[in-house]
Write a protein that holds these residues in place. Structure first.
Motif, mmCIF file in Angstrom:
data_model
loop_
_atom_site.group_PDB
_atom_site.id
_atom_site.type_symbol
_atom_site.label_atom_id
_atom_site.label_comp_id
_atom_site.label_asym_id
_atom_site.label_seq_id
_atom_site.Cartn_x
_atom_site.Cartn_y
_atom_site.Cartn_z
ATOM 1 N N LEU A 54 -2.358 -15.763 -48.960
ATOM 2 C CA LEU A 54 -0.701 -16.227 -48.199
ATOM 3 C C LEU A 54 -0.792 -17.509 -47.450
ATOM 4 O O LEU A 54 -1.861 -17.673 -46.612
ATOM 5 N N ARG A 55 0.091 -18.248 -47.625
ATOM 6 C CA ARG A 55 0.393 -19.393 -47.070
ATOM 7 C C ARG A 55 1.517 -20.085 -46.775
ATOM 8 O O ARG A 55 2.512 -19.437 -47.649
ATOM 9 N N ILE A 56 1.898 -20.614 -45.737
ATOM 10 C CA ILE A 56 3.276 -21.345 -45.644
ATOM 11 C C ILE A 56 3.675 -22.483 -46.453
ATOM 12 O O ILE A 56 2.647 -23.372 -46.379
ATOM 13 N N ASP A 57 4.581 -22.379 -47.521
ATOM 14 C CA ASP A 57 4.711 -23.513 -48.503
ATOM 15 C C ASP A 57 5.494 -24.571 -47.930
ATOM 16 O O ASP A 57 5.254 -25.854 -48.077
ATOM 17 N N GLU A 58 6.631 -24.124 -47.494
ATOM 18 C CA GLU A 58 7.602 -25.013 -46.726
ATOM 19 C C GLU A 58 8.344 -24.324 -45.680
ATOM 20 O O GLU A 58 8.602 -23.374 -45.931
ATOM 21 N N ILE A 59 8.918 -25.254 -44.737
ATOM 22 C CA ILE A 59 9.846 -24.994 -43.543
ATOM 23 C C ILE A 59 10.828 -26.041 -43.676
ATOM 24 O O ILE A 59 10.589 -27.356 -43.658
ATOM 25 N N VAL A 96 4.013 -18.510 -49.652
ATOM 26 C CA VAL A 96 3.636 -18.196 -51.218
ATOM 27 C C VAL A 96 2.182 -17.640 -51.287
ATOM 28 O O VAL A 96 1.307 -17.790 -50.298
ATOM 29 N N TRP A 97 2.157 -16.828 -52.185
ATOM 30 C CA TRP A 97 0.636 -16.129 -52.427
ATOM 31 C C TRP A 97 0.796 -15.825 -54.012
ATOM 32 O O TRP A 97 1.678 -15.681 -54.812
ATOM 33 N N PHE A 98 -0.582 -15.941 -54.675
ATOM 34 C CA PHE A 98 -0.657 -15.595 -56.153
ATOM 35 C C PHE A 98 -1.322 -14.333 -56.291
ATOM 36 O O PHE A 98 -2.307 -13.892 -55.470
ATOM 37 N N GLY A 99 -0.910 -13.354 -56.871
ATOM 38 C CA GLY A 99 -1.408 -12.064 -57.448
ATOM 39 C C GLY A 99 -2.050 -11.958 -58.665
ATOM 40 O O GLY A 99 -2.695 -12.948 -59.318
ATOM 41 N N GLN A 100 -1.996 -10.783 -59.150
ATOM 42 C CA GLN A 100 -2.763 -10.355 -60.504
ATOM 43 C C GLN A 100 -1.984 -11.501 -61.622
ATOM 44 O O GLN A 100 -0.804 -11.508 -61.763
ATOM 45 N N GLY A 101 -3.017 -11.863 -62.437
ATOM 46 C CA GLY A 101 -2.635 -12.748 -63.524
ATOM 47 C C GLY A 101 -2.051 -14.237 -62.936
ATOM 48 O O GLY A 101 -1.544 -14.795 -63.655
ATOM 49 N N THR A 106 7.005 -15.645 -54.100
ATOM 50 C CA THR A 106 7.540 -16.521 -52.980
ATOM 51 C C THR A 106 8.300 -15.624 -51.968
ATOM 52 O O THR A 106 9.378 -14.844 -52.552
ATOM 53 N N LEU A 107 8.234 -15.378 -50.631
ATOM 54 C CA LEU A 107 9.028 -14.814 -49.780
ATOM 55 C C LEU A 107 9.693 -15.940 -49.026
ATOM 56 O O LEU A 107 8.873 -16.634 -48.188
ATOM 57 N N ALA A 108 11.129 -16.059 -49.141
ATOM 58 C CA ALA A 108 11.795 -16.964 -48.689
ATOM 59 C C ALA A 108 12.666 -15.908 -47.218
ATOM 60 O O ALA A 108 13.263 -14.971 -47.498
#
Length: 444
Positions: A54-59, A96-101, A106-108
């Motif tokens: 998980l990372r902060i993509d944009e603020i 943002v984080w990347f999961g299965q596949g 994106t959690l806003a």
């Protein structure tokens, strides 16, 4: 006050959604992303799946200042000052984080705060002594999952908006699918807003406090809102029971549909349509109406409304430095309003990292069948309002935006990747005018 919020929030959203596409420097690739947790080591041999943390993509930070003046306040029956000042601030954080596949999540999360002062709000009380200002807080949360293979998305969202006379809760479900060649996309969004309107009436319609003397000299005072105080002979409050003002519900349900298509390397087109239905208390209890007899009453509108807006949006790339952004919308509802909206924005890239965007929007509408000016309604009318939001008028909104996105960051700060300032001036044939300036900052 609804119109004020829509104007300010809408303008702030334009600052983000209408930003001119420019090369951006992605600082994420040059440093370790912010992590909220340490991932457990995975077996890389299992379907090639390796989660990305998980990372902060944009603020994004948006602030705007809005001021309007007019002479048709609905609080005083379609006459009187409409002077309003509103200052709003919004914060949006995208995680943002990347999961299965390798599917992208994106959690806003958003939080907005408005503070306004309104000269006309003072005249909820006939003597002009009512509360002239207020604040509104509106958090939001949205989760979207993007399929890495198909490009389709699915998501859910939740919203809340609260001020002293209005509370709103909202939910939405949205998804999209791309065509086989990825040149087109179909989207659907279902929304529901469940509101409560606090029944704050003009002072002349508020019952006088009920005072009851209780032996041996204690006094009970019951106010119009139901607050109950018992005062002894020494003037001390020995009992205080507070009840909240009554509320009335309002429900808004909508289904939004869109289809976008890349026609060629220069032209993009999008078709938009909405189905909106409202039910419940659709007026505001502190809006006055003056009959042709000189007597005043409270605005009365039907308890249901259906809206149908249809629109089309065109983006045309005119060479390497100019984009034409055109939009048209036709609107109709079962209250008799028909309207047209047409807008054009022309972002021009002065340098690779600086653009200027002049814009203009035209709007016209017919009057709702329930509208009439001050002292034009008859007491026999089934519904009545003197709110000029429902009158016949034409309007223009024009202004300019400036956006910078230098490769080394704004002011040399690498994470401060863009800054936009926009100004707009709005005029109506009802003599309403307003100005708004907005500052938007993006961080990565």
């Amino acid at each position: 006050m609804k119109k004020v919020y829509l104007s300010v929030i809408g303008f702030s959203i334009i600052c983000r959604l209408s930003a001119y596409s420019q090369p951006k420097s992605d600082s994420i690739g040059r440093k370790a992303p912010f992590s909220l947790y340490t991932p457990v080591m995975q077996d890389s041999s299992r379907d090639g799946y390796s989660p990305r943390r998980l990372r902060i993509d944009e603020i994004d930070l948006v602030s705007s200042y809005y001021i309007q003046n007019g002479d048709h306040s609905p609080i005083t029956g379609g006459i009187g000052t409409e002077h309003v000042i509103d200052f709003s601030n919004g914060l949006d954080v995208n995680l943002v984080w990347f999961g299965q596949g390798n599917n992208k999540n994106t959690l806003a999360a958003g939080l907005g705060y408005d503070h306004h002062s309104s000269a006309s709000a003072s005249y909820v009380a006939l003597n002009g002594g009512a509360k002239p200002g207020g604040t509104r807080i509106y958090p939001s949360l949205d989760w979207t999952l993007e399929n890495a293979k198909t490009g389709g998305t699915f998501g859910i969202g939740a919203y809340y908006s609260g001020e002293y006379n209005y509370k709103s809760k909202g939910l939405d479900l949205h998804w999209s699918e791309k065509t086989a060649d990825k040149s087109g996309e179909f989207g659907v969004k279902l929304q529901g807003y469940f509101d409560k309107v606090t029944l704050i009436y003009p002072s002349e319609f508020v019952p006088a406090p009920i005072i009851t003397v209780i032996p041996p000299g204690s006094t009970i005072i019951t106010t119009a809102s139901g607050n109950r105080e018992v005062i002894n002979t020494g003037g001390q409050v020995i009992s205080n029971t507070k009840n909240s003002l009554p509320t009335s519900p309002r429900t808004t349900l909508s289904a939004s549909f869109s289809y976008s298509q890349q026609i060629n390397t220069r032209l993009q087109v999008m078709f938009l349509g909405d189905l909106v239905t409202q039910s419940g208390y659709l007026g505001l209890p502190f809006h006055r109406v003056y009959f042709n007899t000189g007597k005043d009453t409270i605005e009365k509108l039907p308890s249901s409304r259906f809206k149908l807006p249809l629109g089309v949006r065109l983006n045309y790339f005119l060479g390497d430095n100019v984009i034409l952004r055109a939009y048209y919308r036709y609107y109709m509802d079962n209250w008799g309003i028909r309207s047209n909206t047409a807008s054009l924005e022309v972002p021009y890239k002065v340098t690779p990292f600086f653009s200027i965007s002049p814009f203009y929007r035209y709007y016209d509408q017919t009057a709702a069948r329930y509208f009439a000016p001050y002292e034009q309604h008859s007491p026999t009318d089934p519904y009545y309002t003197s709110n000029y939001e429902y009158s016949k008028f034409q309007a223009g909104f024009y202004g300019v935006g400036f956006r910078i996105a230098p490769p080394k960051g704004v002011f040399g700060w690498q994470n401060f990747h863009e800054l936009e300032i926009r100004y707009g001036h709005y005029t109506e044939t009802t003599d309403l005018i307003s100005d708004v300036i907005s500052v938007s900052m993006g961080f990565k």
